[in-house]
Design a protein around this motif. Structure first.
Motif, PDB file in Angstrom:
ATOM      1  N   VAL A 136       0.849  -1.189   0.000  1.00 51.28           N
ATOM      2  CA  VAL A 136       0.000   0.000   0.000  1.00 51.28           C
ATOM      3  C   VAL A 136       0.884   1.238   0.000  1.00 51.28           C
ATOM      4  O   VAL A 136       2.004   1.226   0.515  1.00 51.28           O
ATOM      5  N   ALA A 137       0.354   2.322  -0.585  1.00 51.34           N
ATOM      6  CA  ALA A 137       1.167   3.530  -0.753  1.00 51.34           C
ATOM      7  C   ALA A 137       0.337   4.769  -0.484  1.00 51.34           C
ATOM      8  O   ALA A 137      -0.882   4.781  -0.658  1.00 51.34           O
ATOM      9  N   ASP A 138       1.021   5.820  -0.041  1.00 51.68           N
ATOM     10  CA  ASP A 138       0.452   7.163   0.089  1.00 51.68           C
ATOM     11  C   ASP A 138       1.309   8.080  -0.774  1.00 51.68           C
ATOM     12  O   ASP A 138       2.536   7.949  -0.794  1.00 51.68           O
TER      13      ASP A 138
ATOM     14  N   VAL B  36       1.875  12.202  -1.352  1.00 53.93           N
ATOM     15  CA  VAL B  36       1.574  13.532  -0.815  1.00 53.93           C
ATOM     16  C   VAL B  36       2.328  14.568  -1.638  1.00 53.93           C
ATOM     17  O   VAL B  36       3.499  14.375  -1.961  1.00 53.93           O
TER      18      VAL B  36
ATOM     19  N   VAL C 159       6.308   9.808  -1.830  1.00 58.68           N
ATOM     20  CA  VAL C 159       5.650   8.518  -1.962  1.00 58.68           C
ATOM     21  C   VAL C 159       6.098   7.663  -0.780  1.00 58.68           C
ATOM     22  O   VAL C 159       7.297   7.478  -0.566  1.00 58.68           O
ATOM     23  N   THR C 160       5.127   7.143  -0.005  1.00 56.24           N
ATOM     24  CA  THR C 160       5.436   6.317   1.152  1.00 56.24           C
ATOM     25  C   THR C 160       4.799   4.947   0.962  1.00 56.24           C
ATOM     26  O   THR C 160       3.601   4.859   0.715  1.00 56.24           O
TER      27      THR C 160
ATOM     28  N   GLU D 128       4.403   0.906   2.592  1.00 55.27           N
ATOM     29  CA  GLU D 128       4.569   0.032   3.753  1.00 55.27           C
ATOM     30  C   GLU D 128       5.321  -1.215   3.308  1.00 55.27           C
ATOM     31  O   GLU D 128       4.826  -1.985   2.494  1.00 55.27           O
TER      32      GLU D 128
END
Length: 143
Positions: A40-42, A44, A52-53, A55
């Motif tokens: 999964v990614a976030d 911002v 890009v973050t 897990e």
């Protein structure tokens, strides 16, 4: 040609046929896919950068690659399955293992030479700095 009387049961049968066809296509696609899962990614956006973050808990730094390919940011790697039950049996196994990959389209204005990536505490953070706009007005010193 005979007249066909439509009934709701005919629609249900058609839905069942379509669902079966879609399941067969999904199963065939899963066999062709080289990646077992996607982290999964976030994403911002700030004034200065895109961040890009992902897990990636349990993934070693050596098992991850971050690359720029054309207009895409590609993150790929693998999470290794390490069986350590010591004589026990797994009753449930929900975490994903094996190869993974995520790709993100690079927005315009990203400075490709200043991209950084840090893997810490199970999170991979990729910073994509924006290019600074060229100053239209500046004073030039005279020597």
């Amino acid at each position: 040609m005979a007249k066909l009387h439509w009934t709701p049961w005919m629609a249900l049968a058609e839905i069942g046929n379509e669902a079966g066809r879609m399941m067969e296509e999904a199963a065939a696609g899963a066999r062709d896919c080289a990646y077992a899962w996607q982290p999964v990614a976030d994403v911002v956006e700030t004034e200065a950068e895109f961040r890009v973050t992902l897990e990636l808990a349990g993934v070693a730094r050596e098992d991850v690659a971050v690359e720029i390919q054309g207009r895409e940011l590609l993150i790929q790697g693998s999470r290794r399955f390490e069986k350590d039950v010591r004589g026990g049996l797994y009753q449930m196994l929900e975490r994903s293992y094996g190869p993974f990959a995520r790709s993100f389209a690079l927005p315009k204005g990203v400075s490709r030479t200043e991209i950084t990536a840090v893997l810490k505490d199970g999170l991979l953070v990729v910073c994509l700095p924006k290019m600074r706009p060229e100053r239209l007005h500046r004073r030039i010193p005279i020597s």
